[in-house]
Design a protein around this motif. Structure first.
Motif, short mmCIF file in Angstrom:
data_model
loop_
_atom_site.label_atom_id
_atom_site.label_comp_id
_atom_site.label_asym_id
_atom_site.label_seq_id
_atom_site.Cartn_x
_atom_site.Cartn_y
_atom_site.Cartn_z
N GLY A 42 0.83 -1.23 0.05
CA GLY A 42 0.07 -0.12 0.06
C GLY A 42 0.84 1.45 0.00
N LYS A 43 2.01 1.08 -0.01
CA LYS A 43 3.02 2.38 -0.23
C LYS A 43 3.84 2.53 -1.46
N GLU A 44 4.35 3.55 -1.65
CA GLU A 44 5.27 3.66 -2.61
C GLU A 44 6.64 3.23 -2.44
N ARG A 45 7.14 2.95 -3.54
CA ARG A 45 8.61 2.17 -3.47
C ARG A 45 9.50 3.54 -3.07
N GLU A 46 10.37 3.24 -2.03
CA GLU A 46 11.27 4.47 -1.56
C GLU A 46 12.61 4.06 -1.58
N LEU A 47 13.41 4.88 -1.56
CA LEU A 47 14.90 4.79 -1.77
C LEU A 47 15.51 4.66 -0.17
N VAL A 48 16.31 3.42 -0.08
CA VAL A 48 16.70 3.21 1.17
C VAL A 48 18.40 3.57 1.47
N ALA A 49 19.13 3.13 0.49
CA ALA A 49 20.33 3.53 0.43
C ALA A 49 20.93 3.49 -1.02
N LEU A 50 22.07 4.33 -1.10
CA LEU A 50 22.71 4.49 -2.40
C LEU A 50 24.09 4.37 -2.15
N VAL A 64 16.35 4.96 8.09
CA VAL A 64 17.41 3.54 8.31
C VAL A 64 18.84 4.19 8.80
N LYS A 65 19.06 5.39 8.85
CA LYS A 65 20.46 6.02 9.29
C LYS A 65 20.73 5.15 10.44
N ASP A 66 22.13 5.04 10.41
CA ASP A 66 22.63 4.28 11.86
C ASP A 66 22.20 2.86 12.12
N ARG A 67 21.45 2.28 11.23
CA ARG A 67 21.03 0.98 11.30
C ARG A 67 21.38 0.18 10.12
N PHE A 68 21.37 0.73 9.03
CA PHE A 68 21.61 -0.17 7.59
C PHE A 68 23.06 0.51 7.07
N THR A 69 23.57 -0.45 6.65
CA THR A 69 24.86 -0.22 5.78
C THR A 69 25.02 -0.72 4.53
N ILE A 70 25.09 0.14 3.53
CA ILE A 70 25.34 -0.26 2.25
C ILE A 70 26.51 -0.51 1.86
N SER A 71 27.26 -1.46 0.98
CA SER A 71 28.37 -1.60 0.51
C SER A 71 28.63 -2.39 -0.81
N ARG A 72 29.63 -2.43 -1.24
CA ARG A 72 29.81 -3.04 -2.70
C ARG A 72 31.14 -3.83 -3.02
N ASP A 73 31.13 -4.80 -3.66
CA ASP A 73 32.33 -5.55 -3.91
C ASP A 73 32.32 -5.49 -5.60
N ASN A 74 33.06 -4.69 -6.30
CA ASN A 74 33.09 -4.55 -7.69
C ASN A 74 33.64 -5.59 -8.28
N ALA A 75 34.73 -6.26 -7.78
CA ALA A 75 35.38 -7.62 -8.32
C ALA A 75 34.31 -8.70 -8.41
N LYS A 76 33.45 -8.78 -7.50
CA LYS A 76 32.45 -9.97 -7.43
C LYS A 76 31.05 -9.30 -7.80
N LYS A 77 30.91 -7.95 -8.36
CA LYS A 77 29.76 -7.69 -8.96
C LYS A 77 28.61 -7.73 -8.00
N THR A 78 28.89 -7.33 -6.83
CA THR A 78 27.86 -7.58 -5.73
C THR A 78 27.55 -6.21 -4.88
N VAL A 79 26.32 -6.08 -4.43
CA VAL A 79 26.15 -5.03 -3.34
C VAL A 79 25.53 -5.51 -2.31
N PHE A 80 25.75 -4.88 -1.42
CA PHE A 80 25.24 -5.77 0.20
C PHE A 80 24.55 -4.70 0.86
N LEU A 81 23.40 -5.22 1.53
CA LEU A 81 22.65 -4.14 2.64
C LEU A 81 22.77 -4.84 3.99
#
Length: 120
Positions: A42-50, A64-81
């Motif tokens: 019932g809600k719109e899609r929202e940006l969580v982290a970039l 989500v600040k101070d609770r979620f952490t976004i990271s990425r591994d370009n060698a493995k072509k993967t992003v994490f939350l």
């Protein structure tokens, strides 16, 4: 063929943690800004982290600040939350997005989503 495949969702109790992953293929991952979005019923899609292409900069929704952490591994072509201290309000389908803008064109790709449910 472009693919973004999310994984790591599930059912967790309030206060718990989950780590989402998004594996990319079919495009030059290291050039793209990667983001996590979420959409609750019932809600719109929202940006969580970039996270920028070289991971120099990150940005988070206030909720989500101070609770979620976004990271990425370009060698493995993967992003994490990494999601800690989860709350019932975090319940949603979480989507991975890849975005590239140049003066000549822009591309945006989406994954199929992974369900996160925070409940007793």
């Amino acid at each position: 063929q472009v693919q973004l495949v999310e994984s790591g969702g599930g059912l967790v109790q309030p206060g718990g943690s989950l780590r989402l992953s998004c594996a990319a293929s079919g495009f030059t991952f290291s050039r793209y800004i990667m983001s996590w979005y979420r959409q609750a019923p019932g809600k719109e899609r929202e940006l969580v982290a970039l996270i920028t292409s070289t991971a120099i900069s990150t940005s988070y929704a206030d909720s989500v600040k101070d609770r979620f952490t976004i990271s990425r591994d370009n060698a493995k072509k993967t992003v994490f939350l990494q999601m800690n201290s989860l709350k019932p309000d975090d319940t949603a389908v979480y989507y991975c997005n890849a975005f590239l803008w140049t003066p000549h064109a822009s591309n945006s790709y989406w994954g199929q989503g992974t369900q996160v449910t925070v409940s007793e």
